[in-house]
Design an enzyme around this catalytic site. Sequence first.
Site, mmCIF file in Angstrom:
data_model
loop_
_atom_site.group_PDB
_atom_site.id
_atom_site.type_symbol
_atom_site.label_atom_id
_atom_site.label_comp_id
_atom_site.label_asym_id
_atom_site.label_seq_id
_atom_site.Cartn_x
_atom_site.Cartn_y
_atom_site.Cartn_z
ATOM 1 N N ASP A 65 0.995 -1.257 -0.037
ATOM 2 C CA ASP A 65 0.145 0.060 0.166
ATOM 3 C C ASP A 65 0.849 1.053 -0.027
ATOM 4 O O ASP A 65 0.642 2.198 0.832
ATOM 5 C CB ASP A 65 -0.919 0.022 1.188
ATOM 6 C CG ASP A 65 -1.752 -1.266 1.482
ATOM 7 O OD1 ASP A 65 -2.350 -1.957 0.618
ATOM 8 O OD2 ASP A 65 -1.658 -1.824 2.675
ATOM 9 N N GLU A 275 -11.838 0.222 -2.794
ATOM 10 C CA GLU A 275 -10.852 0.681 -1.843
ATOM 11 C C GLU A 275 -9.629 1.255 -2.480
ATOM 12 O O GLU A 275 -9.626 1.761 -3.592
ATOM 13 C CB GLU A 275 -10.089 -0.518 -0.861
ATOM 14 C CG GLU A 275 -9.134 -1.608 -1.692
ATOM 15 C CD GLU A 275 -8.938 -2.459 -0.815
ATOM 16 O OE1 GLU A 275 -9.296 -2.705 0.236
ATOM 17 O OE2 GLU A 275 -8.130 -3.312 -1.417
#
Length: 375
Positions: A65, A275
Amino acid sequence: MRLSLTFSTAAAAIALLAGCSGGNTAQNETAANAAAPANASDEARSPDGKRYLAQPLVKDLYFADPSAHVFNGKIYIYPSHDVDMGIPDDDLGSQYAMHDYQVLSMDRPGGPVTVNPVALDLKQVPWASEKAWAPDAAFKNGTYYLYFPAKDKQGVFRIGVATSKSPVGPFKAEPQPIQGSYSMDPAVFTDDDGQSYLYLGGIWGGQLQRWATGKYDPNAGDTDLKKDDQPALSGKVARLAPDMKSLAEPLRDAVILDEKGKPVLGGDHDRRFFEAAWMFKRGGKYYYMYSTGDTHFLAYAIGSSPYGPFKYTGRILEPVQGWTSHGSVFEFQGKWYLAYHDTQLTNKNHLRSAKITELTFRPDGTIETLKPFRD
């Protein structure tokens, strides 16, 4: 797809860096770079024999991420820190049991990577209980801000903020989460006028579907709303207050529109928001990047305002090796780059590696779609 060969080769050398934790990389970098063959990137193959587009920034630890920023002419990447807790994979992401943050830094793409000491541990966050998932960072008036999601003592995801005078920390967390925040995957964008905006949200394990009515509903389900013929759940956006620690307004929908100007439907899993929101600006246009989740694309939509609505435009990255896809886009010395992750080193969904590769924009502002493999 047009990529710099020198960039790919340099990135390959980075993959061979070892023992670079703790913020001390000088000796390890010298040895690793001397030992790295020129064709190191050609030697790494996927389980089905494909060559990877880019190589991991770090080889002996696992970071996912990646939120990349350029501060004072240097690249800083704020990732989640994957650890193996022996938890089986499930749809709620129970296997992602991260508990702290470390910042990666480098002078240039393809340069040596420093893994800095722990910047923040959930043990130092009074309100948090578990799951230090994907973070982001921002800078304003001499202070660096780290935004992070975590579950509170009741198991509800909130967004926290911590501050430091250094881009690599250590960061000190505020005693309470940001009021009015929820779900996960915070991303902060600062516009040309200095105004900053917070983006957030993630369905399934990120609990966004439990906030569909504006209030938390623990019985709303563990995945999505299963209303395929209705507008998809939107990620959220709100303007940050001048203190960068609070919202100046309630969260609102960051709506993604289809080619007809209608909201993308919940059943459109190739285009709907799942997301990993990220915002950047180029040529006066606002680019809203996000992950489609179970279809594994990094998609993007373009708008004329940081609030949207955003018109679906295409894909930035095709599915990587591994279940999740989450990235960031940044500009460095006139070139644009994508930071992303995959499971090259482990082939395990919960042990991922951050990577960087160059982006190519067409004359009309659209982005040439990247493939995570070179053949």
